[in-house]
Design a protein around this motif. Structure first.
Motif, short mmCIF file in Angstrom:
data_model
loop_
_atom_site.label_atom_id
_atom_site.label_comp_id
_atom_site.label_asym_id
_atom_site.label_seq_id
_atom_site.Cartn_x
_atom_site.Cartn_y
_atom_site.Cartn_z
N ARG A 227 0.83 -1.19 0.00
CA ARG A 227 0.00 0.00 0.00
C ARG A 227 0.87 1.25 0.00
N TYR A 228 0.40 2.25 -0.73
CA TYR A 228 1.15 3.50 -0.81
C TYR A 228 1.05 4.25 0.52
N ILE A 229 2.19 4.71 1.00
CA ILE A 229 2.28 5.50 2.22
C ILE A 229 2.95 6.82 1.88
N SER A 230 2.36 7.91 2.33
CA SER A 230 2.97 9.20 2.06
C SER A 230 4.31 9.32 2.80
N ALA A 231 5.12 10.24 2.33
CA ALA A 231 6.43 10.42 2.94
C ALA A 231 6.31 10.85 4.40
N ALA A 232 5.33 11.70 4.70
CA ALA A 232 5.16 12.15 6.09
C ALA A 232 4.74 11.00 6.98
N PHE A 233 3.83 10.14 6.50
CA PHE A 233 3.39 9.00 7.30
C PHE A 233 4.55 8.00 7.47
N GLN A 234 5.33 7.80 6.42
CA GLN A 234 6.45 6.87 6.52
C GLN A 234 7.48 7.37 7.53
N GLU A 235 7.66 8.65 7.58
CA GLU A 235 8.61 9.22 8.55
C GLU A 235 8.15 8.96 9.97
N VAL A 236 6.84 9.07 10.22
CA VAL A 236 6.30 8.78 11.55
C VAL A 236 6.47 7.30 11.88
N LEU A 237 6.23 6.44 10.91
CA LEU A 237 6.39 5.00 11.15
C LEU A 237 7.84 4.66 11.48
N ASP A 238 8.76 5.25 10.75
CA ASP A 238 10.18 4.96 10.99
C ASP A 238 10.65 5.49 12.33
N SER A 239 10.05 6.58 12.80
CA SER A 239 10.48 7.17 14.08
C SER A 239 10.03 6.35 15.28
N ARG A 240 8.98 5.56 15.07
CA ARG A 240 8.40 4.73 16.12
C ARG A 240 7.83 5.56 17.27
N ARG A 241 7.64 6.84 17.04
CA ARG A 241 6.95 7.70 18.01
C ARG A 241 5.57 8.00 17.42
N ARG A 242 4.66 7.14 17.73
CA ARG A 242 3.37 7.19 17.07
C ARG A 242 2.25 7.49 18.04
N ARG A 243 1.24 8.14 17.49
CA ARG A 243 -0.01 8.38 18.21
C ARG A 243 -1.14 7.96 17.26
N PRO A 244 -1.39 6.65 17.18
CA PRO A 244 -2.33 6.13 16.18
C PRO A 244 -3.71 6.76 16.32
N ILE B 157 -22.59 1.48 3.51
CA ILE B 157 -21.18 1.46 3.13
C ILE B 157 -20.35 2.05 4.26
N LEU B 158 -19.32 1.32 4.69
CA LEU B 158 -18.44 1.79 5.76
C LEU B 158 -17.00 1.76 5.29
N ARG B 159 -16.23 2.67 5.83
CA ARG B 159 -14.81 2.76 5.46
C ARG B 159 -13.99 3.09 6.70
N LEU B 160 -12.87 2.38 6.85
CA LEU B 160 -11.93 2.61 7.95
C LEU B 160 -10.71 3.33 7.42
N VAL B 161 -10.39 4.47 8.03
CA VAL B 161 -9.22 5.26 7.64
C VAL B 161 -8.30 5.33 8.85
N GLU B 162 -7.01 5.03 8.64
CA GLU B 162 -6.03 4.99 9.74
C GLU B 162 -4.89 5.96 9.45
N GLY B 163 -4.36 6.52 10.53
CA GLY B 163 -3.23 7.44 10.39
C GLY B 163 -2.61 7.74 11.74
N ASP B 164 -2.24 8.98 11.90
CA ASP B 164 -1.59 9.41 13.13
C ASP B 164 -2.10 10.81 13.46
N GLU B 165 -2.20 11.07 14.76
CA GLU B 165 -2.74 12.35 15.19
C GLU B 165 -1.88 13.53 14.76
N VAL B 166 -0.60 13.32 14.56
CA VAL B 166 0.27 14.43 14.16
C VAL B 166 0.18 14.73 12.67
N LEU B 167 -0.54 13.93 11.95
CA LEU B 167 -0.64 14.10 10.50
C LEU B 167 -2.02 14.58 10.10
#
Length: 565
Positions: free
Chosen positions: A2-19, A94-104
C-alpha cells in the motif's frame, strides 16, 4: 504494498506514534460503493458527506476481509426501527476505515478497509442503562455473493485480443466496476489464441480468476475497495525487510495436518488447429430409379445435413445395383469431389434405349402385315343329266362319250379350292409383334431402383486439449496429490509450463504456514513478501489486528514460508 505518504512513513520509521482512526458510513440509498471506492484520497470529494461513527465504535477488530466492532448508541439514533440514522447501519450501508496518526493531516492517512453491511445488524438494549448496543460486521467487496453466484456469458473475442480487454468488460458489464475501481493493468500481455473466445456460464469472479490465471495472478479487493491482484510468482522483490527483531512480537509455526499438493496438471487448448480423425463409418446414402428412359443420373452425397462435415478415404458400397435385373443395363461409379461431398454416377448403356426404340418400331410395322390363310383343295366329277321336253331323260356316261339319243355332252369337273373348316389362318404380323413385345418387356423388367452407401473416415480440425504437468522429483505414483487447472485461454506449452511450475511452488509454500506478530505497519497488504532477520521470506496471505484508541496495534501476519524452485 500500500502506498504510504512520505510524512506517514517518517512517523512510522520514528516509532513515536499516536495512532488514530476514523470510521465513516454512507447511506446506500444516496451513495453507491462504486462511488466511494472510486473517490480519490481520503476526503471523499464529490460524495455526500459521510457520517463519522467513530465515537460510537469500540472493540474494533480488523482483517483484510472483514471489519467488526461494537456499536454503543445511548440515544438510539441508529435503532433499525426508530433511529433517525438507521440507514447508516442498514442492509447495504457502506463503511470505510481510515487509519493514520494524530500528528498528521487526514490527507496523509491510509484507507485500510471499505465494505458493506449484509443483512440486518443485531441490537440489544440494556435494562439498567437503557442504552442500545450492537455488534456490527462489515464485509469486504470480495465477499459480495453476487460476484460469485450469478452466471454470465460474455461477448465473443477474436484471436489476438488482449485478455485485459475481456477482464475489463467483465468488471464493467457484470460487476458494475468503473475503471477507477480496477488496479489491474488494462493490457496483461497475453492474447487470445483461438478463432472465437468467450466466457460462458461462469460467475464474474470465476471469469476474472480464469483470465488472471494465465499470467499467474490472483484477484482480490484491497482496503480502498479497488480490484487488484496478487502475483503468485516469487521471482519478485520483497515488500519489506526486517533488519532486526525489534518490531517483531512473536514468530510462530502453526500446525498443518493436511496433505499438500505435490503435483499440478494444467489442461489447456492448443493454439494450433489439428486434424482429428473419427472411426471409419457410413457417411451418406443415395437411391435412384433408372432404366432405358434415363441415360445418365448424378447423385450428390454429402457427409452431413449442414454440408460442413469433412471426410477422407471415401468409397462406395453398392447395396442394390441397377444391374440386379435380368439384363446388365449400365455402369455405376463414384468420385469424391471435395472434403465435404462426393458424386455417384449411373450411366445407362446406349443399346438399351436403341433396342427399346427398335422393338417399338417393329411392333408398329408388324401390325401392317396381313394374315395368311391355308385350306385343303379337292376335285370331283359330277354326272350331267339332261332332259328333253317330252322325252325320256338321258344319262351321259361318266367318262363322257356319245349318248344314244338326241344330245351328247362332256361331263363337268368341279375343283373346290377353299372348303370352310378344312384350313388354318397364320397371323404373321402378330407373331412379329409378340417378339417385339417380349423385347420391350425384357427391357422394362430390367428397370429398377438402386441403393448406394458411401463409407469413409470423417475428420475435422480442432484445438486439441493438451496438458502440462509439474511435480516433485522422485514422487511415487501412489503418493500423488494432484491439483488440476483447466484454462482454455492458455495457448501454448510454454505458458502452461510456467503456470504449472508457479502453481506447484505456490501450493508447496502454502503447506508451510507461518505467523508473525509485529508492530502495526499500514503499508503491508495481502500478497506482499516480508523478509525476517534470519533471511526467511514470508508471503502474506492474511492480515488482522485489534484497534484501540491511543495504542499501536499488533499486526498479525498469517502467511507461509516462501519456497524456491
Amino acid at each position: 504494498m500500500r502506498y504510504i505518504s512520505a510524512a506517514f512513513q517518517e512517523v512510522l520509521d520514528s516509532r513515536r506514534r499516536r495512532p488514530a482512526y476514523k470510521i465513516y458510513a454512507w447511506d446506500h440509498s444516496g451513495t453507491t460503493i462504486s462511488q466511494v471506492a472510486a473517490a480519490p484520497g481520503n476526503l471523499h470529494a464529490g460524495l455526500p458527506t459521510p457520517m463519522d461513527i467513530t465515537p460510537y465504535a469500540s472493540e474494533i477488530a480488523w482483517s483484510d476481509k472483514q471489519l467488526s466492532f461494537t456499536m454503543v448508541d445511548p440515544q438510539n439514533v441508529f435503532h433499525p426501527d426508530t433511529g433517525a440514522y438507521r440507514n447508516y447501519l442498514g442492509d447495504g450501508a457502506i463503511l470505510r476505515l481510515v487509519e493514520g496518526d494524530e500528528v498528521l493531516s487526514e490527507t496523509d492517512w491510509v484507507t485500510s478497509f471499505t465494505g458493506q453491511i449484509h443483512g440486518q445488524v443485531g441490537w440489544k438494549k440494556a435494562r439498567h442503562s437503557g442504552s442500545v448496543t450492537a455488534k456490527v460486521s462489515v464485509f469486504g467487496r470480495a465477499e459480495t455473493q453476487a460476484f460469485k453466484r450469478r452466471k454470465i456469458t460474455t461477448r465473443e473475442y477474436s484471436v489476438g485480443t488482449d485478455l485485459g480487454i475481456a477482464l475489463y468488460d467483465v468488471c464493467e458489464t457484470f460487476m458494475g466496476l468503473t475503471r477507477a475501481e480496477v488496479r489491474i493493468p488494462f493490457t496483461l500481455g497475453r492474447q487470445f489464441k483461438h478463432k472465437v473466445n468467450q466466457l460462458a456460464q461462469v460467475s464474474p469472479w470465476e471469469a476474472i480468476t480464469s483470465l488472471l490465471e494465465v499470467v499467474c495472478y490472483q484477484p482480490y479487493f484491497d482496503g480502498e475497495g479497488k480490484l487488484t491482484y496478487v502475483n503468485k510468482s516469487f521471482q519478485r522483490p520483497p515488500a519489506k525487510v526486517l533488519a532486526d527483531y525489534v518490531s517483531c512480537v512473536e514468530l510462530e509455526v502453526p500446525e498443518n495436518s493436511q496433505d499438500g499438493i505435490n503435483k499440478v496438471k494444467v489442461v489447456f487448448l492448443d493454439a494450433q488447429l489439428e486434424r482429428v480423425d473419427g472411426p471409419y463409418q457410413k457417411l451418406g446414402e443415395a437411391q435412384v430409379t433408372t432404366g432405358f428412359f434415363s441415360m445418365h443420373e448424378t447423385l450428390p452425397c454429402w457427409w452431413s445435413e449442414d454440408h460442413k462435415q469433412r471426410a477422407d478415404g471415401t468409397s462406395m458400397k453398392v447395396i442394390k445395383s441397377v444391374n440386379s435385373g435380368l439384363l446388365p443395363v449400365g455402369d455405376e461409379s463414384y468420385e469424391q469431389k471435395d472434403d465435404f461431398h462426393g458424386e455417384i454416377e449411373v450411366e445407362i448403356s446406349v443399346w438399351v434405349p436403341i433396342l427399346a426404340t427398335v422393338m417399338a418400331l417393329e411392333y408398329v410395322a408388324a401390325a401392317l402385315i396381313p394374315d395368311e390363310t391355308t385350306s385343303t383343295s379337292k376335285g370331283f366329277t359330277l354326272p350331267t343329266v339332261l332332259s328333253a321336253p317330252g322325252a325320256v331323260a338321258l344319262v351321259a356316261p361318266p367318262t363322257g362319250g356319245p349318248v344314244t339319243g338326241v344330245i351328247t355332252v362332256a361331263p363337268i369337273q368341279v375343283v373346290a379350292e377353299e372348303v370352310p373348316g378344312t384350313g388354318f389362318t397364320i397371323p404373321w404380323g402378330r407373331v412379329l409383334q409378340a417378339q417385339a413385345m417380349l423385347g420391350i418387356m425384357l427391357i422394362q423388367m430390367s428397370i429398377g431402383s438402386a441403393q448406394y452407401e458411401v463409407w469413409g473416415t470423417p475428420y475435422d480440425y480442432a484445438y486439441l486439449e493438451k496438458m502440462s504437468i509439474a511435480m516433485e522429483d522422485g514422487l511415487d505414483y501412489w503418493l500423488e496429490n494432484e491439483k488440476e487447472i483447466k484454462n482454455d485461454f492458455v495457448g501454448s506449452h510454454d505458458q502452461a509450463d510456467t503456470i504449472a511450475v508457479t502453481e506447484l511452488i505456490w501450493e508447496k509454500s502454502l503447506t508451510r504456514p507461518r505467523r508473525v506478530v509485529m508492530e502495526d505497519d499500514p503499508s503491508l497488504e495481502v500478497g506482499d513478501m516480508v523478509v525476517i532477520p534470519d533471511g526467511r521470506k514470508i508471503l502474506i496471505t492474511g492480515l488482522s489486528k485489534k484497534i484501540k484508541r491511543g495504542e499501536v496495534a499488533s499486526l498479525v501476519i498469517d502467511g507461509c514460508k516462501v519456497m524456491t524452485p
